[in-house]
Scaffold this motif. Sequence first.
Motif, short mmCIF file in Angstrom:
data_model
loop_
_atom_site.label_atom_id
_atom_site.label_comp_id
_atom_site.label_asym_id
_atom_site.label_seq_id
_atom_site.Cartn_x
_atom_site.Cartn_y
_atom_site.Cartn_z
N SER A 1 -1.74 6.58 -0.95
CA SER A 1 -0.92 6.17 0.19
C SER A 1 -1.83 5.63 1.28
CB SER A 1 -0.09 7.34 0.70
OG SER A 1 -0.91 8.43 1.06
N PHE A 2 -1.29 4.67 2.03
CA PHE A 2 -2.08 4.01 3.07
C PHE A 2 -1.16 3.72 4.25
CE2 PHE A 2 -3.12 -0.08 5.06
CZ PHE A 2 -4.39 0.16 5.52
N CYS A 3 -1.60 4.11 5.45
CA CYS A 3 -0.85 3.81 6.67
C CYS A 3 0.58 4.33 6.56
CB CYS A 3 -0.87 2.30 6.96
SG CYS A 3 -0.10 1.80 8.52
N MET A 4 0.71 5.64 6.31
CA MET A 4 2.04 6.26 6.18
C MET A 4 2.68 6.35 7.57
SD MET A 4 4.06 9.14 6.34
CE MET A 4 5.75 8.94 5.79
N CYS A 5 3.95 5.96 7.67
CA CYS A 5 4.64 5.84 8.97
C CYS A 5 5.91 6.68 8.97
CB CYS A 5 4.99 4.39 9.25
SG CYS A 5 3.59 3.26 9.21
N PRO A 6 5.84 7.95 9.42
CA PRO A 6 7.07 8.75 9.53
C PRO A 6 7.96 8.22 10.64
CG PRO A 6 5.20 9.93 10.45
CD PRO A 6 4.64 8.68 9.84
N LEU B 1 -4.68 -3.22 -2.98
CA LEU B 1 -3.46 -4.02 -2.87
C LEU B 1 -2.34 -3.29 -3.59
CD1 LEU B 1 -3.14 -7.83 -3.22
CD2 LEU B 1 -1.74 -6.41 -4.71
N GLY B 2 -1.12 -3.42 -3.09
CA GLY B 2 0.00 -2.77 -3.74
C GLY B 2 1.32 -3.13 -3.09
N VAL B 3 2.09 -2.09 -2.78
CA VAL B 3 3.45 -2.27 -2.26
C VAL B 3 3.66 -1.32 -1.08
CG1 VAL B 3 4.39 -2.97 -4.50
CG2 VAL B 3 4.37 -0.54 -3.89
N ARG B 4 4.78 -1.48 -0.41
CA ARG B 4 5.17 -0.52 0.63
C ARG B 4 6.50 0.09 0.21
NH1 ARG B 4 3.52 1.42 5.57
NH2 ARG B 4 1.57 0.31 5.20
N VAL B 5 6.52 1.41 0.12
CA VAL B 5 7.72 2.11 -0.35
C VAL B 5 8.36 2.85 0.82
CG1 VAL B 5 6.44 4.19 -1.04
CG2 VAL B 5 8.62 3.68 -2.12
N GLU B 6 9.70 2.84 0.84
CA GLU B 6 10.43 3.44 1.95
C GLU B 6 11.45 4.45 1.43
OE1 GLU B 6 11.71 1.54 5.98
OE2 GLU B 6 13.21 0.96 4.49
N HIS B 7 11.42 5.65 2.01
CA HIS B 7 12.38 6.71 1.76
C HIS B 7 13.16 6.99 3.05
CE1 HIS B 7 9.44 7.54 -1.45
NE2 HIS B 7 10.36 8.25 -2.06
N HIS B 8 14.29 7.63 2.92
CA HIS B 8 14.92 8.18 4.12
C HIS B 8 14.04 9.33 4.61
CE1 HIS B 8 17.91 9.70 6.91
NE2 HIS B 8 18.56 8.56 6.74
N GLN B 9 13.86 9.41 5.91
CA GLN B 9 12.98 10.44 6.46
C GLN B 9 13.44 11.84 6.05
OE1 GLN B 9 9.99 10.11 8.39
NE2 GLN B 9 9.93 12.27 7.81
N SER B 10 14.74 12.05 5.91
CA SER B 10 15.23 13.37 5.53
C SER B 10 14.74 13.78 4.14
CB SER B 10 16.76 13.39 5.58
OG SER B 10 17.32 12.47 4.65
N VAL B 11 14.53 12.81 3.25
CA VAL B 11 14.02 13.12 1.91
C VAL B 11 12.58 13.63 2.01
CG1 VAL B 11 13.38 12.12 -0.32
CG2 VAL B 11 15.53 11.47 0.76
N VAL B 12 11.75 12.93 2.81
CA VAL B 12 10.37 13.37 2.99
C VAL B 12 10.32 14.72 3.68
CG1 VAL B 12 8.13 12.78 4.00
CG2 VAL B 12 9.59 10.97 3.05
N ASP B 13 11.19 14.94 4.69
CA ASP B 13 11.25 16.24 5.36
C ASP B 13 11.57 17.35 4.36
OD1 ASP B 13 10.76 15.03 7.79
OD2 ASP B 13 12.87 15.01 8.41
N GLN B 14 12.55 17.10 3.49
CA GLN B 14 12.96 18.12 2.53
C GLN B 14 11.82 18.47 1.59
OE1 GLN B 14 16.77 17.43 0.65
NE2 GLN B 14 16.20 18.61 -1.15
N ILE B 15 11.06 17.45 1.15
CA ILE B 15 9.94 17.69 0.24
C ILE B 15 8.83 18.45 0.95
CG2 ILE B 15 8.11 16.57 -1.09
CD1 ILE B 15 10.07 14.22 -1.54
N GLN B 16 8.44 17.98 2.13
CA GLN B 16 7.27 18.53 2.80
C GLN B 16 7.53 19.89 3.44
OE1 GLN B 16 5.18 16.75 1.25
NE2 GLN B 16 3.91 16.03 2.94
N ALA C 1 11.08 6.60 6.49
CA ALA C 1 9.64 6.89 6.35
C ALA C 1 9.09 5.90 5.35
CB ALA C 1 9.42 8.31 5.85
N ASN C 2 8.01 5.21 5.71
CA ASN C 2 7.43 4.23 4.78
C ASN C 2 5.93 4.43 4.67
OD1 ASN C 2 5.89 1.99 6.41
ND2 ASN C 2 7.76 2.38 7.60
N SER C 3 5.40 3.97 3.55
CA SER C 3 3.96 4.05 3.34
C SER C 3 3.52 2.95 2.39
CB SER C 3 3.57 5.40 2.74
OG SER C 3 2.16 5.48 2.54
#
Length: 313
Positions: free
Chosen positions: A110-115, A64-79, A144-146
Motif C-alpha cells: 500500500s502507498f499513500c493510504m488516505c482514510p 506502479l499499480g492501481v488505487r483501490v477504494e473501500h467504504h471507510q466503514s469496511v476498513v473501520d470494521q476490519i481494523q 478510504a483509498n490507497s
Amino acid sequence: VDLSFQNGRCTGVFTERVGENGGSGALQRWTAEATILATGHSARDIYRLLRSKGLVLEAKPFALGVRVEHHQSVVDQIQYHLRPGEDRGPWLPPAPYKIVRQVAERGVYSFCMCPGGIIAPCATAPGEVVTNGWSPSKRDQPWANSGIVVELHPGDYSAFAEEGPLAGMAFQAAVEQACWEAGGRTQRVPAQRLTDFVEGRASSAVGPSSYLPGTTPSEIGALLPEVVASRLREGFRAFGRSMRGYLTDQAVVHAPESRSSSPVRIPRDRDTGQHPQAPGLYPVGEGAGYAGGIVSAAVDGMRCVEALVQVKA
C-alpha cells in the motif's frame, strides 16, 4: 524554462515572462553561484532538458499499480474488529491500513493510504490519466483509498530501451495513455470491482466512487503490464486473507497509480551534492530520485543545504 551554463558550470536559470494573451514572452536570466533543482517526480520536461544538455541521468526502480477504494466503514470494521453494522463511535479516528507482501520476488504494498479521503485526477499532460489520493484534515469523507503498487526494476522497461535512462518514464507514460484510451479519452478512469480484477473479468458496472471525473467499467488487468497485473492479483488475495473483508466486490479499483516515485535519478557527488558534470547544480528531493515522500524530501533538502554550505566554506 532552461538552465544557464558557462565553462561547464551551472550559473543560474532562465525564466520566461508570459506574453499578451498567454503567449510566450521574453526570457530573463537569473545568475547564481548555486542552483538547487528541487522539482517534483513528475516534472518530465526537466528530465528531457537535462538530457538535451548532455548531462548524465540514471534509470532507477519505482513502483506502479492501481488505487483501490473501500467504504471507510469496511476498513473501520476490519481494523477495529467491529461487529457487522457496528459504528466505530465518536472517539476513534477513521482507520488507516498499511500492508506489504512479497509476490514472486517483488514487493506489493500500500502507498499513500488516505482514510476518509478522495481519489483525485493528477495527469500532468494531455492524453493521459493518473490517480492519486488525499484526505481533508477532518478525514470526514465516506471513503478510504490507497495506492496498491508493485516494485519494478529497470529490466522491466526493456521495451523502451531506446529511451535510455528515460525508459521508466516512457513505461509510465505508455500505461497512462492506455488507461486514457480505455477511459474514453477523457479524465474518466478505467475502474473495476476488486473481486472482478482478481478473477480477471471485466466489470459490467462498478459502485460509487469519490473520483469526481467519473469511471468507465474496464478489465484493468489488460491495461497493465503482466509483471504488474499478475502480482497485484496475488497480492490482493493475500491482503484478503490477512484482512478479512478487504477482498470484496464493493471495493473499486481505479487505474493507474503510476507516480509513486521518480523512475529517473539525477546523479550527484556524494560529498558535494552537485551533479558530477555540472558544478553549481544541486539535484534534490523526489524529482532527483533521492526521496519518496514529503518528509524524506525535506530531509534531503536539509542535506543539500549542508553540502552547499560546506562547498562554500
